[in-house]
Each structure stands twice: as C-alpha cells, then as structure tokens.
Scaffold this motif. Structure first.
Motif, PDB file in Angstrom:
ATOM      1  N   VAL A   5     -19.645  -9.977 -23.032  1.00 28.74           N
ATOM      2  CA  VAL A   5     -19.969  -8.778 -22.416  1.00 28.74           C
ATOM      3  C   VAL A   5     -19.629  -7.710 -23.340  1.00 28.74           C
ATOM      4  O   VAL A   5     -18.521  -7.402 -24.081  1.00 28.74           O
ATOM      5  CB  VAL A   5     -18.807  -8.486 -21.298  1.00 28.74           C
ATOM      6  CG1 VAL A   5     -19.171  -7.104 -20.417  1.00 28.74           C
ATOM      7  CG2 VAL A   5     -19.028  -9.465 -20.206  1.00 28.74           C
ATOM      8  N   VAL A   6     -20.653  -6.828 -23.521  1.00 29.64           N
ATOM      9  CA  VAL A   6     -20.711  -5.631 -24.355  1.00 29.64           C
ATOM     10  C   VAL A   6     -20.888  -4.491 -23.562  1.00 29.64           C
ATOM     11  O   VAL A   6     -21.959  -4.204 -22.818  1.00 29.64           O
ATOM     12  CB  VAL A   6     -21.378  -5.494 -25.505  1.00 29.64           C
ATOM     13  CG1 VAL A   6     -21.495  -4.265 -26.115  1.00 29.64           C
ATOM     14  CG2 VAL A   6     -21.496  -6.807 -26.378  1.00 29.64           C
ATOM     15  N   ALA A   7     -19.727  -3.674 -23.445  1.00 31.09           N
ATOM     16  CA  ALA A   7     -19.741  -2.616 -22.311  1.00 31.09           C
ATOM     17  C   ALA A   7     -19.688  -1.426 -23.029  1.00 31.09           C
ATOM     18  O   ALA A   7     -18.849  -1.103 -23.852  1.00 31.09           O
ATOM     19  CB  ALA A   7     -18.489  -2.438 -21.403  1.00 31.09           C
ATOM     20  N   THR A   8     -20.781  -0.566 -23.122  1.00 29.64           N
ATOM     21  CA  THR A   8     -20.779   0.758 -23.647  1.00 29.64           C
ATOM     22  C   THR A   8     -20.511   1.930 -22.742  1.00 29.64           C
ATOM     23  O   THR A   8     -21.224   1.918 -21.689  1.00 29.64           O
ATOM     24  CB  THR A   8     -22.262   1.111 -24.362  1.00 29.64           C
ATOM     25  OG1 THR A   8     -22.504  -0.034 -25.293  1.00 29.64           O
ATOM     26  CG2 THR A   8     -22.330   2.441 -25.307  1.00 29.64           C
ATOM     27  N   ILE A   9     -19.500   2.804 -23.059  1.00 25.97           N
ATOM     28  CA  ILE A   9     -19.300   3.774 -21.982  1.00 25.97           C
ATOM     29  C   ILE A   9     -19.235   5.284 -22.836  1.00 25.97           C
ATOM     30  O   ILE A   9     -18.475   5.453 -23.706  1.00 25.97           O
ATOM     31  CB  ILE A   9     -17.713   3.785 -21.330  1.00 25.97           C
ATOM     32  CG1 ILE A   9     -17.555   2.363 -21.033  1.00 25.97           C
ATOM     33  CG2 ILE A   9     -17.278   4.676 -20.394  1.00 25.97           C
ATOM     34  CD1 ILE A   9     -17.086   1.010 -21.692  1.00 25.97           C
TER      35      ILE A   9
END
Length: 95
Positions: A5-9
């Motif tokens: 998972v790559v989460a960009t916030i």
C-alpha cells in the motif's frame, strides 16, 4: 502474495504539524499488528505538506483488519478535515 500500500496524504498547509503527529502516532501500533510486514512514514522532500506511508501486509484480509483497528480509526478522525487529498494505492507485485 503480499499486498503493498502506498498512501499519499496531502495536509492543509495550516495543519501540517497536526497531520504529521497523527500519522506518527499510528506507526507503532500498526507495526505491532501481526500481519503487518512494513509500515513506514515518509515526508516528500519537495512538498513539505505531503506525507507518504509505505505499507506491506500479508494479504487483503490483513489490510481490511487494519482499517478496523482503533488506532487507524483514530487516525482517520484526526486528519479527516485537515487534509487536501488522500490517495491510497493497493499494489500487487508482478516481479
């Protein structure tokens, strides 16, 4: 096969510190989950309001269970109105 998972916030500029604190608070309990293989928080070197979470889970069930944990729910509540955008990519490794 594991799930990456790559989460960009992207935090609102006036809430960078609050978003960072909330993200930092979720790292240790997430790493403690038995199905968590990786949970690393990064700051984009060119965009100081952008955080990247790199995660690896044993499978989709593990990720679904993570989303139901109290610490993840607390994160969602803490950053929900302090972000511009959140993008989550769930990836399967090909090679």
């Amino acid at each position: 096969m594991t799930l990456t998972v790559v989460a960009t916030i992207d935090a609102q500029t006036d809430h960078i510190d609050a978003v960072r604190a909330a993200l930092e608070a979720v790292v240790a309990p997430s790493r403690a989950e038995s199905a968590c293989l990786r949970y690393d928080l990064h700051l984009d070197n060119k965009i100081p309001s952008r955080f990247i979470m790199l995660e690896e889970w044993t499978d989709q069930e593990a990720l679904t269970a993570h989303y139901a944990t109290p610490h993840f729910k607390a994160l969602v509540a803490a950053v929900g109105d302090k972000t511009v955008k959140i993008d989550v990519a769930e990836l399967s490794k090909l090679k």
